[in-house]
Structure formats: structure tokens, C-alpha cells
Design a protein around this motif. Sequence first.
Motif, PDB file in Angstrom:
ATOM      1  N   UNK A 267       0.791  -1.225   0.000  1.00 48.47           N
ATOM      2  CA  UNK A 267       0.000   0.000   0.000  1.00 48.47           C
ATOM      3  C   UNK A 267       0.821   1.272   0.000  1.00 48.47           C
ATOM      4  N   UNK A 268       2.157   1.140   0.033  1.00 48.59           N
ATOM      5  CA  UNK A 268       3.023   2.313   0.107  1.00 48.59           C
ATOM      6  C   UNK A 268       3.297   2.945  -1.259  1.00 48.59           C
ATOM      7  N   UNK A 269       3.150   2.173  -2.330  1.00 49.00           N
ATOM      8  CA  UNK A 269       3.566   2.666  -3.644  1.00 49.00           C
ATOM      9  C   UNK A 269       2.801   3.895  -4.148  1.00 49.00           C
ATOM     10  N   UNK A 270       1.476   3.959  -4.013  1.00 50.68           N
ATOM     11  CA  UNK A 270       0.787   5.131  -4.563  1.00 50.68           C
ATOM     12  C   UNK A 270       1.347   6.464  -4.078  1.00 50.68           C
ATOM     13  N   UNK A 271       1.774   6.517  -2.840  1.00 46.80           N
ATOM     14  CA  UNK A 271       2.342   7.758  -2.308  1.00 46.80           C
ATOM     15  C   UNK A 271       3.763   7.999  -2.819  1.00 46.80           C
ATOM     16  N   UNK A 272       4.400   6.961  -3.338  1.00 43.36           N
ATOM     17  CA  UNK A 272       5.772   7.077  -3.822  1.00 43.36           C
ATOM     18  C   UNK A 272       5.845   7.443  -5.307  1.00 43.36           C
ATOM     19  N   UNK A 273       4.754   7.191  -6.035  1.00 46.28           N
ATOM     20  CA  UNK A 273       4.740   7.434  -7.481  1.00 46.28           C
ATOM     21  C   UNK A 273       4.374   8.891  -7.766  1.00 46.28           C
TER      22      UNK A 273
END
Length: 294
Positions: free
Chosen positions: A221-227
Motif C-alpha cells: 500500500x506504500x507505492x501510490x504515495x511514492x509514485x
Amino acid sequence: MSPDLALGTYRCRDIPQAAVHAVACGAAWVDTAPNYHHGRAQTELQPVLAGNRDVRVSTKVGFFTPDTATAASDAGVLTPAEAASGHCLTHRYVAWQSRRNATELGRTPDIVFVHNPERAARPHDAIVSAFTALEVESRAGRIGSYGVATWTGLEGVFSVADLLDIAARCGGPGHHLAAVQLPVSLVMLKPVAQALEGTGPLAEATAADLDTFISAPLHGGALPAMVTDELAQLIAPGTTPAEAALRVTASTPGVNHVILGSGRAQRWEVAQHVLTLPPLPDKTLHEVIDVLGA
């Protein structure tokens, strides 16, 4: 052929609700383990699995909770040292845990994954031990087949070829090794780069007709904030960061099942839509790798 959706129960807070949403959006598989959700994941899945017999289920052997360690010790299948380790792949423990899984699920597991064998002191020996036990379980009809679920094991500890060789030694030409599970995402891009070159675990699994289950496509769930928006538009103009990240995983050659762990209906609907889209061109995947590195 586009990959399909699977529910992963590793981080689910409300497993029954997540399972209902997943099934409603066409999830073909539910993936779980006896140590997930404090050891309650399998029993919490029972009602949904009972009401959806066409949904297939995969579970695991290897990790266990303290309560399971106590039960296994009482049954004489774990030594005190093994019980204290939290992870065991001996023949006697794997056979015992596999049968316990079926009881907790209320049905025969379609696949039992050997969970992170790279954790063992001697990974190849641990895989031999586990495969030997699971061949017995498969031939007796107590499980459908088996596989290996790993986080880093396929990065040099063992290969798909090693797994096939061990399976052939344990079960002969009619062995029941059927699948591998590994992470593929914008954070774990190496398998994408390898697949585009026709090498690596996804290509090897495809060539051997093994099913591939992809864990952590959104990196917990961390990826959306990283993209960044710029990266999302490079991947697929007009998409959100979450959609773009999921599209990269779903477009990777050799991916059969994408495991998501959300309990929100909207996220399942978005994922269902993304997986119906045509795969991204190889050129786009290469551009993403050039930007982020593998």
C-alpha cells in the motif's frame, strides 16, 4: 492473456469483508497462510470459501504463531528449538501443518506454498524436506499441488530450475510442483527487466508451465504515495499513481495472478478495471526501468 486478481490476506484487517469484495470483483484465488492475522486468517475465510466453491485457495507452510507452536510441540512435530524459531520446514512439521491448514480452511487447499525457504539455514535441504512431504499430501489428495512463495529466494538463493530439479527428485516426472509466488512492483523491478529479456523467474516459470502469483504489487500500500504524477503519466497518461503502479505489474510478461490485500470495495473495482486493460508496450516498461533502475 491478462492476469487475474487474487486476494492476499497478509495485511487485511477485515478478512471476511475483503474476501466478499474480492469475489464480487472476480477474484479467482484467495491466498493466505496459517500465521496471517495472528493465526486467524484461515478460519475467518471459511464462510466465504464455503459459499464460493469456484474460488480457489492457496495457503502456506513454514511460519507459525506461538499458539500453533504449542499445538505442534504437543503433537511431537516440533522440537523446542524449532518451536522457538517461528519457522520450520521439516517433513514431519510440513505434513502436520498442511493437514491443519485444510481443517482451518474447511476445504482442501488447491496449492500449498513453501513459505520463504530462504529463511532456513540450508534452504535447498529445507525445500527437499518440504517437497517430499507435500508430494505425499498431493498424491493422497489432501492438497491439490504445491509451490514456493518467496521474497528474495529467487534472487540467487535458488532458481526455478533448482525447484524443478528438486521436485523431480522428490516426486518423479509426475511431481506436483505447480506454482511460484514472488514480489513484482515498481519497487521490485528486477523481475520485470528480466522478463522483458526472456530470462529470470517469470520466464523460467512460464517455460515450465508453472503458475505465477505476484505478491506486493503496491508494496504493502506504500507505492501510490511514492509514485509521482510525472511517473504515472509516463506509464499511462490519465491514470492515478495506484493505477499506474498496478498496470506495470499486470503488464509484465509471465504474470498470471496479481495478489491484492485491500478491504475497500472501490480499490477492488479499480484493480478489476486495470487488469482488463491491454498490457503496456514493452517500450514503456523499458522506459520505466530506465527511469527507476532495476
